[in-house]
Design an enzyme around this catalytic site. Sequence first.
Site, PDB file in Angstrom:
ATOM      1  N   GLY A 117       0.660  -1.178  -0.028  1.00  0.00           N
ATOM      2  CA  GLY A 117       0.061   0.101  -0.094  1.00  0.00           C
ATOM      3  C   GLY A 117       0.917   1.399  -0.053  1.00  0.00           C
ATOM      4  O   GLY A 117       2.099   1.247  -0.447  1.00  0.00           O
ATOM      5  N   ASN A 118       0.120   2.324   0.296  1.00  0.00           N
ATOM      6  CA  ASN A 118       0.989   3.552   0.387  1.00  0.00           C
ATOM      7  C   ASN A 118       0.554   4.584   1.541  1.00  0.00           C
ATOM      8  O   ASN A 118      -0.508   4.252   2.034  1.00  0.00           O
ATOM      9  CB  ASN A 118       1.284   4.386  -0.993  1.00  0.00           C
ATOM     10  N   HIS A 119       1.063   5.690   1.669  1.00  0.00           N
ATOM     11  CA  HIS A 119       0.583   6.390   2.806  1.00  0.00           C
ATOM     12  C   HIS A 119      -0.511   7.393   2.485  1.00  0.00           C
ATOM     13  O   HIS A 119      -0.798   8.416   3.518  1.00  0.00           O
ATOM     14  CB  HIS A 119       1.880   7.362   3.102  1.00  0.00           C
TER      15      HIS A 119
ATOM     16  N   ALA B 226      -3.809   7.752  -4.723  1.00  0.00           N
ATOM     17  CA  ALA B 226      -2.546   7.262  -5.139  1.00  0.00           C
ATOM     18  C   ALA B 226      -2.651   5.938  -5.508  1.00  0.00           C
ATOM     19  O   ALA B 226      -2.440   5.100  -4.610  1.00  0.00           O
ATOM     20  CB  ALA B 226      -1.869   7.366  -3.890  1.00  0.00           C
TER      21      ALA B 226
END
Length: 216
Positions: free
Chosen positions: A26-28, A93
């Site tokens: 995943g990402n932030h 994102a």
Amino acid sequence: MPLNGKKVLVTAGPTYEAIDPVRFIGNHSSGKMGFALADEFANLGAEVTLIAGPTAQQSTNALKRVDVISAEDMLKACISAFADSDITVMCAAVADYRPKVVASQKIKKQADDLTLELEKTADILATLGKEKKSGQILVGFALETHDEENYAKGKLEKKNLDLVVLNSLNDKGAGFKSDTNKITIFNKALEKTVFEMKSKTEVAKDICTAILKMIK
Ligand code: C5P
């Protein structure tokens, strides 16, 4: 209200790409910017569809919210909403890569290192850019760490966008989890407008104002 009768599509948040039943890549992204945008479009009278990856955010307005997990889910949801959409802003994102194979059972710890093979996900924004019809407005985001302006302008052209919103990770208080953002907008003529650091609610207003200018 200026966007009465207009349909708007916004994507927000990260995507999660499964490795096995308990793990993901995943990402932030917090989803804050996309949710602020969706709420502002609704305040302007638009009928908003918000396609959101996994996020703790809640929308304050009555929106059509579609929750998705992976880039593939988001692609399908976007394709089905895009044809009807007058204005589309892709703020999510989206993961660029996902595990090539998703293990059906939890991967056990190995004696040695483990290598994951990744494959490219579809670029949703570029896919919509190819399908865009005249009269539709398509806006993308660019989050960069270096050579920001050139990458942002490149995206505008390659993905067939009407506006690109650049936020740099080099600006303190801008980007993923903060409540503030500092943006620069490029239009098709590659004219640039630089904005001050502001709350994401105020940034959303600036982005909507730039879009309204194109409609008038
Ligand atoms: O090329 P890059 O990923 O930096 O472009 C960012 C823009 O493209 C954002 O608007 C993002 O929402 C969108 N994007 C997408 N699908 C991807 C990757 C990015 O829609 N797979």
